[in-house]
Design a protein around this motif. Sequence first.
Motif, PDB file in Angstrom:
ATOM      1  N   GLY A 431       0.804  -1.217   0.000  1.00  0.00           N
ATOM      2  CA  GLY A 431       0.000   0.000   0.000  1.00  0.00           C
ATOM      3  C   GLY A 431       0.831   1.259   0.000  1.00  0.00           C
ATOM      4  N   SER A 433       1.583   3.146  -2.535  1.00  0.00           N
ATOM      5  CA  SER A 433       1.011   4.233  -3.324  1.00  0.00           C
ATOM      6  C   SER A 433      -0.505   4.259  -3.133  1.00  0.00           C
ATOM      7  CB  SER A 433       1.355   4.018  -4.809  1.00  0.00           C
ATOM      8  OG  SER A 433       0.704   4.975  -5.569  1.00  0.00           O
ATOM      9  N   GLN A 434      -0.975   5.434  -2.722  1.00  0.00           N
ATOM     10  CA  GLN A 434      -2.413   5.571  -2.518  1.00  0.00           C
ATOM     11  C   GLN A 434      -3.083   6.124  -3.766  1.00  0.00           C
ATOM     12  OE1 GLN A 434      -3.867   4.366   0.198  1.00  0.00           O
ATOM     13  NE2 GLN A 434      -1.815   3.743   0.909  1.00  0.00           N
ATOM     14  N   ARG A 436      -4.708   6.372  -7.011  1.00  0.00           N
ATOM     15  CA  ARG A 436      -5.530   5.409  -7.744  1.00  0.00           C
ATOM     16  C   ARG A 436      -4.986   5.144  -9.155  1.00  0.00           C
ATOM     17  NH1 ARG A 436      -8.345   1.412  -6.332  1.00  0.00           N
ATOM     18  NH2 ARG A 436      -9.765   0.753  -7.965  1.00  0.00           N
ATOM     19  N   GLN A 439      -1.941   3.033  -9.001  1.00  0.00           N
ATOM     20  CA  GLN A 439      -2.343   1.652  -8.691  1.00  0.00           C
ATOM     21  C   GLN A 439      -2.860   0.957  -9.942  1.00  0.00           C
ATOM     22  OE1 GLN A 439      -5.203   1.867  -5.489  1.00  0.00           O
ATOM     23  NE2 GLN A 439      -3.597   2.094  -3.934  1.00  0.00           N
TER      24      GLN A 439
END
Length: 629
Positions: A431, A433-434, A436, A439
Amino acid sequence: MGRSRQSWQLAVFMGAILLPSAALVIVSQRTMQQNRELALKHRLDEQRAAKERVAHEMLAHLEGLRGAVVQNPDAPAVPEIALVARIEGGRLLLPGDSETTERAFREATNHPPEFREAIQRGERAEFERGGAAAAVEQYTEALRLAVSPLQSAYARYQLVGALAKDGRAAAAVVQARQLLEAPMELVDPDGVPLAVRAAGLNELLANAQDRARVRQVLASALDHGPWYSSLAVYAPRVADQLNQIAPAENTAWDARIRQRLETINRRQEQAQALQNDPGLQAARPAAWALRSGAEPWLISTHAPGGRPQLLIAVRAADVFRRFEAAAQAHFFPSTEPGGELLADTFPGVKVLFSSLPADPSSNTAFTERIYYLAVLLLVGATAFGTSMLWRSLRREVELAEMRSQFVASVSHELKTPLTAIRMFAETLQMGRSQDRAVQNEYLDTITNECDRLARLVDNVLLFSKLEQGRMVYRFRPIEIADILHTTLRTLAYPLAKHSFTLHTEIDDQLPSVNADADALEQAVLNLVTNAMKYSGGQKEIGLRLYRQNGDAAIQVTDHGVGIAPGDLPRIFDKYYRAPTPENRNIPGTGLGLTLVAEIARAHGGRVDVKSSPGEGSTFTLRLPFRSET
Ligand code: ADP
């Protein structure tokens, strides 16, 4: 495979053929040599045996003649025997030319003395002027006093002469006719038969009947009388007389007499030569030496107690003729070339066998040629076979190398996407990289890498099925355009990620083809993936679908590194990868094009390539349209 190792292996290979071949040639040559020697030895053995046989038989025959002669030296009854003569003090005494005859004659006419005296008186009277009449009287008296046939014949002979001298031809002829019938053994001191002496009376020859008798007497005297006597000199004189008195009366007789005289002359010549021959003394008793000359003789001596006493000469021609036919041989003097010496017992005689091949090598030469040809063929066939073996072996080795290379490549290709997937998955897991969008990008990459992995595995699986002959195509009617669109969707992400521009030109109106959709998609994927891999930084790729004659053509074009002409024929081979330095850094298994070609073939189509190094390549996959049924 290293160059030096390869040439070393080649050398071993060549050695493997050449050494046994050389050994074969050497062995065959030696065998030939031995054969030749054997043939020669065999021939020599045969010849020796034949020689020994014929020499043995000839010797037996001649020894038989010798036996007959030794038993009765005075009357050799065989025509083959040319001469029997005594040897005294190392000198050959020819019968008739010595005092022998004369001495014998004197001894036979000395007794009784009255006879001798009457003859002597007659002779004296005959040589006086006009004494012929007195001589006739004395000779008549001698005839009356004669006590032996020789004495009678001799007195009559003298009487004929005296009567003729006295001019009493008729009386002379009467006496001559009687004398003509005297036996041939009754000879004058010169060895001439007295009957033949009578034949010389001209008055007698005037009568045709008497001439006929004279001819008979002369012929028999020459046939049976001793040729070495003065007869040989006297007889031609009588023959000449006959010819003068009655020319051409009996030419056949004349010819025969002349021929006989020629023989006699030849013999005399030969006998005289022998008389002057210093080697006579050395003539070995057990041997029969050949004396060439006017009439070739085989001579031997009879030497009881070691001293030669008698010479026996046999007409060589007669003896040779007797054995030549049976032995299939030819005998000739050793002074002539060719042939071989017959035996120690026949000095100077050579023999040549006609039954034996003159040159044994002529026979073996043919066999030898065949032999060498066979060896040559064998060596050639071995060399050819070995070179074939060598080539296929090298191919095998190459294939094995490529296969091991393939395994390395596959492992490497598997590892790269797995590493990426793992890395991105871990990042997401933690986690970190938050964002979006980030991701999503990570997830896209993972998906993409999984696709790549799947494609790789698909290729390998497909290939393995093909290799094992387990490949099953599910043909059904499909639109190629659909396949291309699916492929493009699959490749959209990697193309975009590596900033490729794809120029498509797809004819959607083409008829359907009968195809296995998965296989076809795999083929197109492979072609486009290759265009990307070997782009060499040129990011433009073309994809066309068009109709060409009765086929649908799928064309993939790039402007990348291209393919060297030398590699072109091999790029469709399994595991093959062009061995360029650039290629080494490009991951690959060497299976992609193999599968494309195989899939094209299974669909009744084919794949072509046009390429030049540095300019790019164009691959065209052609598939036939479905036939309307
Ligand atoms: P790989 O896994 O090595 O790409 P392929 O069978 O697909 O195996 O190709 C065989 C070889 O052909 C490649 O190694 C490469 O040298 C050559 N090749 C294939 N496609 C191309 C292309 N588009 N441009 C240049 N070379 C190519």
